[in-house]
Scaffold this active site. Structure first.
Site, PDB file in Angstrom:
ATOM      1  CG  ASP A 153      43.880  24.291 -38.952  1.00  0.00           C
ATOM      2  OD1 ASP A 153      43.994  24.486 -40.168  1.00  0.00           O
ATOM      3  OD2 ASP A 153      42.900  23.692 -38.447  1.00  0.00           O
ATOM      4  CG  ASP A 155      38.543  26.078 -41.514  1.00  0.00           C
ATOM      5  OD1 ASP A 155      37.898  27.126 -41.653  1.00  0.00           O
ATOM      6  OD2 ASP A 155      39.072  25.465 -42.472  1.00  0.00           O
ATOM      7  CG  ASP A 438      40.269  21.875 -35.347  1.00  0.00           C
ATOM      8  OD1 ASP A 438      40.945  22.455 -36.225  1.00  0.00           O
ATOM      9  OD2 ASP A 438      39.344  21.089 -35.614  1.00  0.00           O
TER      10      ASP A 438
END
Length: 600
Positions: A153, A155, A438
């Site tokens: 990912d 961010d 996250d």
């Protein structure tokens, strides 16, 4: 003395004296804390204590209890009469005997004293210093030699952000709430409250309550807030029909969005939780009636506008040095993986212009050369579950190209699409793929449960949590809490009037210890991983949806490409009571980081 030796010695002694594992029980929270808990851990570093086996037996006097280990309960304790264990010059009682005592109060306090001395003697300063926030922790066995493809990912995975971004999101959403939704101007007076909320909390939409829930759907007492004010345990019981349990049908659904309760799993959601608390507090403080459901919708939409209107992207791109952290470490990770022949891909919901600007800052203008496939605006988690949206290719300026995609080529940028076409075009399947993200739901859940990929969770909060767990104060307090709980379980058959009074004092001390250890992490909600004794709902999801987890991607630099991560075997409740092995979560899991430092 190593922590392993400490654990083994205390466990053997406790077992020999008949103390079992701590019970799974829920108790009311104590409102006021005595100074006993803080005194418990303030041990002077210059003291020296012998091992229990070195203590004199028979008529020889045992070591006296250090003054700073005395708790509120100790101060109330009457002097021990002649014949009580622990009194100098008097032969000690055999604690393995179940014979009835003439004075139950004296007997119970003697057992208490002996256990406290044992805990104090066996937990030396620095016992948990081996815990390292740069370690990678395993929920499942993972052999990196079998991983050929690494996915990321963007961010909070490739790009880590400073707290300044949360402040900007909060302030802008607060302004939208006032200007767009016409909320009172006085809300503007509420500044962002650093570290008020933590990730993984639940929010009861209809009642306007922010709370922490454990893995069994029980609310942790003392962690319920209406606005910025704690809600008493008695009121919580009234609101939920006499129980702390939140029924499954009301709790958050698979993606954390239930009909009545929402779980905040995204790091970006911390400003939203803070704004919810602030807005609730404003109406409560000023005695203004309001609908909690509409307030929740308005705050959620105001925060959403920050992202949809591109404010966040603009801030970051205009001041990369202020908002992006540890970019050089991301560069090092990518270089190392490519050098070892690994294939890399990126799947993110962020737009290309934003990702391109950040990656150029962290890695350089040729960052796309590292990745075999780059997909932006993927619309996760729908990317992993739907098979409707086709892939579209973007040119170097980010403009859409209308052409059929028959292959995913290195150096190109693709938009939207779906995982089923991704698997068909790449043939990357199963455990040879390791994907990092996250968000446990949007990034990891479907990949593990439906497609068998390996998953790695990025948990920045680990850095703070491991620092707390590594302190001597926490280690000593937690060990004594566990020992006291085991003592209460073992001796609960003493039910006379005097015994009940002693147990009331022990229970009060136990509650004080629970509150103190919770406050070391966060005064409002405690650790994101644990309630009093159970894993949190967040921790349960973390264990279910991630094979490994770590503070950030740079932790990969501590391990070579053939390293095997082994999860620790933690005892089940019906197995041997080896809870001392879990004294400090993970402290024995990373003994080899110093040996592997040469890899960096």
């Amino acid at each position: 003395m190593s922590l392993k030796t400490v654990g083994s010695a205390l466990t053997r002694t406790i077992l020999a004296r008949g103390n079992g594992t701590p019970p799974v029980a829920r108790s009311p929270k104590v409102n006021g804390l005595s100074t006993s808990c803080s005194l418990l851990a303030d041990r002077q570093q210059g003291e020296s204590h012998g091992h229990p086996s070195d203590r004199p037996t028979g008529d020889a006097p045992p070591p006296s209890e250090p003054p700073h280990m005395r708790t509120a309960a100790d101060k109330k304790r009457p002097p021990e009469p002649v014949g009580a264990p622990g009194v100098p010059g008097v032969k000690k009682r055999s604690f393995t005997s179940d014979a009835a005592t003439a004075n139950e109060r004296t007997y119970l306090w003697a057992r208490y004293n002996d256990m406290k001395r044992l805990v104090h003697d066996l937990i030396p300063p620095g016992a948990c210093k081996s815990l390292n926030s740069a370690a990678i922790y395993a929920n499942n066995e993972v052999n990196l030699a079998e991983v050929d493809i690494y996915g990321f990912d963007y961010d909070y995975t490739l790009a880590l952000y400073s707290d300044a971004l949360n402040i900007m999101i909060y302030n802008t959403a607060k302004r939208f709430l006032i200007e767009h939704f016409k909320y009172p101007e006085d809300i503007h007076k509420y500044d962002y409250i650093q570290n008020f909320a933590t990730r993984g909390l639940h929010y009861d939409i209809q009642k306007g309550l922010l709370m922490k829930i454990d893995a069994f759907h029980y609310i942790e007492p003392g962690t319920v807030y209406r606005g910025l004010r704690p809600v008493s345990d008695d009121e919580v019981l009234q609101l939920y029909g006499g129980t702390f349990h939140v029924p499954l049908q009301q709790d958050s659904g698979f993606y954390g969005k239930g009909p009545k309760v929402k779980q905040f799993m995204d790091i970006f959601s911390i400003p939203e939780m803070t704004l919810l608390a602030v807005a609730n507090d404003f109406f409560i403080t000023n005695g203004i009636d309001y609908d909690p459901v509409h307030l929740f919708k308005d705050v959620s939409e105001a925060v959403g506008m920050v992202h949809l209107k591109g404010y966040m992207y603009k801030w970051v791109m205009q001041d990369l040095d202020n908002f992006i952290l540890r970019g050089e470490e991301t560069d090092a990770v990518l270089h190392r993986l490519v050098t070892h022949g690994k294939k890399l891909f990126l799947i993110t919901n962020s737009p290309f212009s934003f990702v391109d600007k950040g990656m150029r800052h962290m890695v350089g203008k040729n960052w796309r050369d590292f990745f075999d496939v780059v997909i932006v605006q993927a619309d996760k988690p729908h990317f992993f579950t739907d098979c409707i949206k086709p892939f579209r290719r973007l040119d170097d300026n980010g403009a859409l190209r209308w052409e059929k995609i028959t292959s995913l080529e290195k150096g190109q940028i693709y938009k939207q699409g779906n995982l089923f076409d991704f698997l068909r075009l790449t043939h990357w399947r199963g455990s040879k793929v390791l994907y990092f993200g996250d968000h446990l739901y949007s990034d990891l859940a479907d990949l593990m449960l439906r497609h068998g990929w390996r998953t790695g969770a990025i948990v920045p909060e680990l850095e703070h949590e491991t620092k707390v767990v590594s302190t001597h104060k926490y280690a000593l307090s937690l060990t004594w809490l566990q020992a006291l709980t085991g003592l209460m379980e073992r001796l609960q058959t003493h039910r006379g009037t005097e015994s009940k009074e002693v147990f009331q004092e022990w229970q009060k001390e136990r509650e004080e210890l629970r509150v103190m250890t919770k406050n070391l992490f966060n005064p409002q909600f405690g650790s994101i991983f644990r309630t009093c004794h159970n894993p949190t709902y967040f921790s349960r999801r973390l264990s279910r949806f991630s094979d490994i987890y770590m503070t950030n991607l740079s932790c990969l630099l501590n391990y070579d490409q053939s390293y095997i991560f082994y999860p620790r075997r933690t005892p089940l409740q019906h197995e041997a009571p080896l809870w001392m092995d879990q004294l400090c979560t993970g402290c024995m899991k990373t003994p080899f980081l110093d040996d592997m430092s040469i890899i960096r």
